[in-house]
Structure formats: C-alpha cells, structure tokens
Design a protein around this motif. Structure first.
Motif, PDB file in Angstrom:
ATOM      1  N   LEU A  76       5.794  -4.157  -0.247  1.00  0.00           N
ATOM      2  CA  LEU A  76       6.415  -3.592  -1.446  1.00  0.00           C
ATOM      3  C   LEU A  76       6.817  -2.163  -1.129  1.00  0.00           C
ATOM      4  CD1 LEU A  76       4.079  -4.622  -4.423  1.00  0.00           C
ATOM      5  CD2 LEU A  76       6.019  -5.859  -3.468  1.00  0.00           C
ATOM      6  N   THR A  77       8.022  -1.761  -1.519  1.00  0.00           N
ATOM      7  CA  THR A  77       8.410  -0.365  -1.333  1.00  0.00           C
ATOM      8  C   THR A  77       7.611   0.507  -2.297  1.00  0.00           C
ATOM      9  OG1 THR A  77      10.161  -0.448  -2.984  1.00  0.00           O
ATOM     10  CG2 THR A  77      10.756  -1.052  -0.716  1.00  0.00           C
ATOM     11  N   MET A  78       7.609   1.815  -2.019  1.00  0.00           N
ATOM     12  CA  MET A  78       6.907   2.749  -2.912  1.00  0.00           C
ATOM     13  C   MET A  78       7.439   2.643  -4.334  1.00  0.00           C
ATOM     14  SD  MET A  78       6.301   6.289  -0.828  1.00  0.00           S
ATOM     15  CE  MET A  78       7.704   6.180   0.261  1.00  0.00           C
ATOM     16  N   GLN A  79       8.759   2.505  -4.473  1.00  0.00           N
ATOM     17  CA  GLN A  79       9.351   2.422  -5.808  1.00  0.00           C
ATOM     18  C   GLN A  79       8.883   1.173  -6.547  1.00  0.00           C
ATOM     19  OE1 GLN A  79      13.661   2.972  -5.555  1.00  0.00           O
ATOM     20  NE2 GLN A  79      13.356   4.946  -6.533  1.00  0.00           N
ATOM     21  N   ILE A 116       1.241   5.930  -4.955  1.00  0.00           N
ATOM     22  CA  ILE A 116       2.104   4.743  -4.860  1.00  0.00           C
ATOM     23  C   ILE A 116       2.414   4.588  -3.372  1.00  0.00           C
ATOM     24  CG2 ILE A 116       3.026   4.860  -7.193  1.00  0.00           C
ATOM     25  CD1 ILE A 116       5.552   6.143  -6.092  1.00  0.00           C
ATOM     26  N   TYR A 117       2.343   3.365  -2.875  1.00  0.00           N
ATOM     27  CA  TYR A 117       2.316   3.147  -1.432  1.00  0.00           C
ATOM     28  C   TYR A 117       3.292   2.073  -0.983  1.00  0.00           C
ATOM     29  CZ  TYR A 117      -2.223   5.312  -2.294  1.00  0.00           C
ATOM     30  OH  TYR A 117      -3.229   6.156  -2.708  1.00  0.00           O
ATOM     31  N   GLU A 118       3.707   2.198   0.283  1.00  0.00           N
ATOM     32  CA  GLU A 118       4.296   1.073   0.993  1.00  0.00           C
ATOM     33  C   GLU A 118       3.571   1.012   2.339  1.00  0.00           C
ATOM     34  OE1 GLU A 118       8.404   2.152   0.855  1.00  0.00           O
ATOM     35  OE2 GLU A 118       8.333   3.253   2.758  1.00  0.00           O
ATOM     36  N   ILE A 137       1.693   3.751   6.726  1.00  0.00           N
ATOM     37  CA  ILE A 137       1.565   3.920   5.277  1.00  0.00           C
ATOM     38  C   ILE A 137       2.535   5.010   4.830  1.00  0.00           C
ATOM     39  CG2 ILE A 137       0.015   4.520   3.372  1.00  0.00           C
ATOM     40  CD1 ILE A 137      -2.327   3.843   5.341  1.00  0.00           C
ATOM     41  N   GLY A 138       3.427   4.667   3.904  1.00  0.00           N
ATOM     42  CA  GLY A 138       4.258   5.674   3.256  1.00  0.00           C
ATOM     43  C   GLY A 138       3.714   5.891   1.854  1.00  0.00           C
ATOM     44  N   GLN A 139       3.609   7.132   1.405  1.00  0.00           N
ATOM     45  CA  GLN A 139       3.011   7.355   0.085  1.00  0.00           C
ATOM     46  C   GLN A 139       3.540   8.578  -0.640  1.00  0.00           C
ATOM     47  OE1 GLN A 139      -1.194   7.886   1.719  1.00  0.00           O
ATOM     48  NE2 GLN A 139      -1.194   9.426   0.091  1.00  0.00           N
ATOM     49  N   ARG A 140       3.358   8.558  -1.949  1.00  0.00           N
ATOM     50  CA  ARG A 140       3.610   9.691  -2.837  1.00  0.00           C
ATOM     51  C   ARG A 140       2.493   9.701  -3.882  1.00  0.00           C
ATOM     52  NH1 ARG A 140       7.039   9.798   0.466  1.00  0.00           N
ATOM     53  NH2 ARG A 140       9.267  10.233   0.293  1.00  0.00           N
ATOM     54  N   THR A 167       7.931  11.966   7.343  1.00  0.00           N
ATOM     55  CA  THR A 167       9.193  11.228   7.203  1.00  0.00           C
ATOM     56  C   THR A 167       9.293  10.729   5.768  1.00  0.00           C
ATOM     57  OG1 THR A 167       8.182   9.142   7.895  1.00  0.00           O
ATOM     58  CG2 THR A 167       9.194  10.465   9.623  1.00  0.00           C
ATOM     59  N   ASN A 168      10.491  10.251   5.388  1.00  0.00           N
ATOM     60  CA  ASN A 168      10.713   9.865   3.991  1.00  0.00           C
ATOM     61  C   ASN A 168       9.970   8.597   3.586  1.00  0.00           C
ATOM     62  OD1 ASN A 168      12.311  12.001   3.264  1.00  0.00           O
ATOM     63  ND2 ASN A 168      14.205  11.020   3.925  1.00  0.00           N
ATOM     64  N   ASN A 169       9.878   7.642   4.517  1.00  0.00           N
ATOM     65  CA  ASN A 169       9.201   6.393   4.176  1.00  0.00           C
ATOM     66  C   ASN A 169       8.569   5.785   5.422  1.00  0.00           C
ATOM     67  OD1 ASN A 169      11.326   5.193   5.574  1.00  0.00           O
ATOM     68  ND2 ASN A 169      12.459   4.692   3.713  1.00  0.00           N
ATOM     69  N   ALA A 170       7.913   4.641   5.258  1.00  0.00           N
ATOM     70  CA  ALA A 170       7.196   4.027   6.367  1.00  0.00           C
ATOM     71  C   ALA A 170       8.132   3.609   7.499  1.00  0.00           C
ATOM     72  CB  ALA A 170       6.403   2.822   5.850  1.00  0.00           C
ATOM     73  N   ALA A 171       9.277   3.017   7.160  1.00  0.00           N
ATOM     74  CA  ALA A 171      10.181   2.480   8.183  1.00  0.00           C
ATOM     75  C   ALA A 171      10.779   3.566   9.073  1.00  0.00           C
ATOM     76  CB  ALA A 171      11.297   1.675   7.520  1.00  0.00           C
TER      77      ALA A 171
END
Length: 594
Positions: free
Chosen positions: A568-571, A535-537, A444-447, A416-420
């Motif tokens: 914190l968002t990934m950005q 970079i993580y959220e 965990i959302g990451q790039r 998915t695109n992000n954690a949420a």
C-alpha cells in the motif's frame, strides 16, 4: 507498589496469560540478577507497570482506574494536602453527591497510608489501584495553571525593563531568579503541551517563544526584549556552553525532571540578525519503545517488516524527510531485537533514544568519527546487528552493503520521497545493482500525521463531490474501487486500527469521515488532535522487484511492481487510517504532497 515474589507468582499463574516457559525464564532471571520478580518482570518487558497494576487489582479485588488529570477539580484534589498526597502517591479525584470520596492510590494495600489519609478527609472512601506514572501526572494538578504563572513572571520582568538588552546581570543567572523561573515554566508548559521542540527567537521588539506540537509550530508567548541576554546565558549555563561566545553555533544538553519523568533537552544556539536563537529538542528519557502495531503498522506492511527483521542478515532501509519518525521506527525494531545473546551496535547523529544493552556511538566529525569511520570500527566489534543513523555518501552505503553481505543485519535511513526511489538512490551512490538486489530485504517509506483524539473526534457524512475528490486526490488505480477500499478498511479494523470506530465504508462508497472537535484543555485551545501516528509504505524486495533493480528500472516501475505485490502506498495507508478515524483526509494530503 511492591508485590512479594510469592504473590506475584500466584498472580501470573492465575492470569493464564503467560506460558510455563515464560514464568520459568522469569524465575531464573530473578535468581540470576538477584532482583525481585516484580523488577525482573518489568525489566524483561514481560509486562509493564500498567499491566502489573491491572493484574494486581484483579487479584486483590480492588477496582482499577486510569485518571484523566484534566477532569480532576482543584478543590477536590486539594482536600488532601500536597505533601501527604506526594508522600503516599494518592489522589482524591471525585466526590459523589452522597459524600462518597474516590481515592486513587499506587499501593491501595498500604493500610498505614490509608488510615493517615482518612484522618484528613474522613472515612467515607472508595479506594482504586492506579499506575504510579498516572498518579504522578495527576499530582501535577497541585501546580495549578503553569501558563498563568509564566505570565505573572513575565509581567514582573516587563516592568523591570532595562536599557541594556545585550548583557546578562549576575543576579539574573542564579537558581532563584525570575529568569530561572521563566525557563523552568517554559519547559514545564512545553512538556505538558506535548511539544517536541522549543524555539526561543529574538525579534526587534520582543522574544518570540514557539513550540512544535504534533509537528506544527505555534507561537505560545512573547517575552520582553530585555530578558533575551539573560535567558540565553541561563540556558548556556545549564547546557555547559560558552556564555561569551555569541558568534558561532553551539550544541549542548541538560536534563530536567517533570511529573516524575526525566527529560533530556538537546540545545542548539545559532547567531541571527537580532541576537542568538535557541532551539531545544525535548526527549522523554523514561519513554518505553512502542510496538510496531502502536506506531501504526498493520497488514501487509507489518508482515513484510516482521519477516525482514527476522532474517539473520541483510539491509533494511527507512526513508522519509527530517521529522517523519524514522528514528522512532528503528528504536522500536531494535528494542524488539534486543536480547542478551545478540550484539547490537549503532552509530548515530545524535543519539536520540538510549536503549539499555545496545552499544550506541555518537558521530563526531571534528574528531574524524563520521558514519563511514564509525561503521568501519563497528565491524571490528563482532556485531550481529548494526544501525547506521544515515547513509549520506557512497562510502557509507558500500560499507553497509558489505556488512549485510558478510552476515550482519544492517539498519539505516535515507532521505528520499518514497520507498521505491530509495533503491535507485543507492545506484546513484555507485552500488552495483546485483548487490542492492541481493542485500536489501525491505524499504520503509513513512510520514507522520496528527492523530485525532478518539474521545472528541466527530463523524460526518461527506458529499458526493467530496467522495469523488477523494478518489481523484488519492490517485486510486483501476480495480481499486470502493469494494477494494472497503476490504482494506475491514482488515485494518480487525488489526485494531481506529479502535472501536464503526466501518466508514461500504462496497459502494464512503459512508462517514472524521474531523477534529476543538475544545479547551489545561494548555489552552485543544485542536482536536492528540499525538501523531505514522503512515507507511513497506516495499518487499521480492524476486520480481530484484529483477527490475538488476535491469536498472525506474523508481516508477519498481513502485508499480511493489503495489502489484501487495504494497500500500503511504497515501492509501493514510486514507484507510482517515476512514478509521485515526486522522483526517486533509492531514494525509498535507504530509504526502510532493
């Protein structure tokens, strides 16, 4: 370097870095396994090779040094014959104007080796202690310019062009053939360039060779078209594939050793219009798992994930596109949790990182071993911790949730695109909202972004227009002004993010940013980046988030609540890392565009 048990015990006690309980456990472990204290200390990760060498150097009053192979001149290195340097793991790396010679050794107490080397180069020598892996890297300097060697071999084959480009001659497939040499050099050059993948692609007039370095694909060479068939056949032989099967994709694997390290090459072939394309994924089998801190976790993200993995049961999900470092994050966590009293079982596609002591299973769809079937089997294996490579369907998702409910700690990944958006995705797989709320511990959302080389990164002052653009681009919310960013940067600096870089912000604005400095290195042009960092959220499934899940809230509502809770968002995480000189603003925006 071999250190006697008695000496190592004194060394560890004198260092004051280990508790009596740790030392007692080490001694007991050594006795139980009938191994030396040194081997036991490394196997149990009490300390690694570098830390051991530093302690020994300090204890023996011998200077410690880590070599940068790129800075060692060939004429200096060559003063010790290659055979002797490799036999004694010794590298001559510098000679002062007054004639003092600087010698790095894996075992500086080896008097016999030192005497022998001094007969070769003279007695005006200062000896340093250096980790073996670093010595092995420097010894590769005897190989010379790999790219130049590759060009010479290619030129020979270009001159030897034949009309039939689709058949491989028997002599081309032998161990000492130019084709075998070409493949060896391509692999060595790729490993030296820190490539993760090698693409060998047939074109109408040539064979294109591309490497993926730090996530970016680059052309590094073009081979004559006439070598393509032999090249493919040789790689198929190495990876135990069918040479005469060119119509369907095939997958295989083989291993090589470069600079004392073992690498596994995962091979994939694919028929395309101009022939067969090959992609080889390079996996460093000697790689030790890095810590969460080294991967780039800090502050709220680090605390949330640390709390979640200390729970006895529940589900932890990692999300992001292919190649975003999800497997590396899970590898790090599983290694941290890997203890003799814990049964960890995994089902993966494919098994990329091998973890000693963990039961790892490869999926096989042809044999019916899917993620769901594998997970069902794992639950009968009395596991404490389960890792499922990917949740692709409702059946796997449901089994994972049931496992988490019945006392297991479950790890998995989702695309998915992000954690949420991960939580509504589970709803789409027909998982009941109350089950998601009660089982998921964290998401965990990451790039991955390219990491600036700390030695060459260049600070610069952005213009007022650039500062305003940054605020707009990163979509900072009301209340998230420069004072907020400044406080976050201070926290990140206190957690070691960015090394010793000075603060880039004040309470009123951005003072400095960083850009890469281009230079030359042994693999050609160096673009100022070295490796990658995440970079993580990390979304904590707090009570307020659980209420939103049960109420079928949108991903945007869940995200807003998670941010209010401290996420914190990934950005934003990326922006802080750019301010700390770990990466660039442009790099963060490149990987977080949606």
């Amino acid at each position: 370097m071999h250190i006697s048990d008695g000496t190592l015990e004194k060394l560890l006690v004198k260092s004051n870095r280990f508790t009596p309980e740790q030392l007692s456990a080490l001694t007991q472990g050594s006795a139980d396994s009938h191994r030396s204290l040194q081997d036991t200390a490394i196997a149990t990760k009490l300390l690694d090779e570098t830390a051991l060498t530093k302690l020994y150097a300090e204890y023996s009053n011998i200077p410690y040094i880590e070599l940068d192979p790129k800075t060692i001149r060939g004429d200096i290195l060559g003063r010790i014959p290659e055979r002797i340097a490799k036999q004694y793991n010794a590298v001559l790396f510098k000679i002062d104007p007054d004639g003092l010679q600087h010698l790095a050794m894996e075992d500086p107490d080896d008097v016999q080796a030192l005497d022998f080397i001094e007969k070769q180069i003279g007695e005006n020598v200062r000896v340093y202690a250096t980790p073996l892996s670093n010595i092995k890297e420097a010894l590769e300097g005897y190989r010379g310019d790999v790219n130049k060697e590759l060009s010479e071999v290619i030129d020979i084959q270009r001159e030897d062009a034949t009309e039939n480009q689709d058949k491989a001659a028997d002599e081309d497939l032998s161990e000492n053939s130019p084709i075998a040499q070409t493949i060896n050099l391509l692999l060595e050059y790729a490993i030296r360039s820190r490539a993760s993948d090698i693409h060998i692609e047939p074109r109408e007039e040539y064979v294109q060779i591309r490497y993926r370095i730090d996530g970016v694909l680059r052309e590094v060479n073009r081979l004559p078209r006439n070598v393509h068939a032999s090249l493919v056949s040789r790689i198929k032989i190495l990876s135990n594939l069918k040479i005469d099967e060119r119509r369907v994709p095939q997958d295989g694997r083989f291993k090589v050793k470069v600079a004392g390290k073992q690498y596994a090459l995962r091979v994939s072939t694919l028929p395309i219009t101009d022939g067969e394309k090959i992609v080889m994924r390079i996996l460093d089998e000697s790689n030790q798992a890095v810590t969460l801190t080294q991967l780039g976790y800090w502050g709220y993200a680090f605390k949330t994930i640390s709390d979640a993995i200390s729970e006895p049961h529940g589900m932890i999900l990692v999300t992001g596109p292919t190649g975003s470092g999800k497997s590396t994050s899970l590898f790090s966590v599983l290694t941290q949790l890997n203890q003799p009293d814990v049964n960890i079982s995994t089902i993966e596609d494919p098994v990329e990182y091998k973890i000693p002591g963990v039961n790892q299973t490869q999926t096989n769809s042809q044999a019916g071993m899917t993620f769901a079937a594998g997970l069902r089997a794992l639950l009968r294996q009395d596991p404490n911790i389960i890792m499922v490579g990917e949740i692709r369907d409702g059946e796997t998702a449901n089994l994972g949730v049931q496992a988490a409910l019945t006392g297991h700690l479950v790890f998995s990944t989702l695309h998915t695109n992000n954690a949420a958006t991960c939580l509504p995705r589970l709803l789409d797989m027909d998982i009941e909202p109350f089950l998601i709320a009660s089982t998921v511990r964290a998401v965990i959302g990451q790039r991955l972004v390219r990491r600036l080389d700390h030695k060459t990164r260049v600070p610069y002052q952005p213009t007022e227009e650039q500062k305003k653009a940054i605020i707009q681009l990163f979509n900072l919310r009301p209340g998230q002004d420069f004072k907020y960013i400044h406080e976050l940067e201070k926290q990140a600096a206190a957690n070691g993010v960015g090394g010793d870089a000075p603060l880039s912000t004040s309470e009123t604005g951005i003072v400095t940013l960083y850009r890469p400095a281009e230079s030359e290195d042994e693999s050609g042009k160096h673009d100022g980046f070295k490796g990658r960092i995440g970079i993580y959220e990390v979304l904590n499934n707090s009570l307020s988030v659980q209420k939103l899940i049960i109420a079928n809230a949108t991903s945007n509502q869940i995200q807003d609540q998670a941010i209010a809770d401290g996420m914190l968002t990934m950005q934003t995480d990326g922006l802080i890392k750019a301010l700390r000189g770990e990466t660039t603003v442009e790099e963060v925006l490149r990987v977080t565009k949606e």
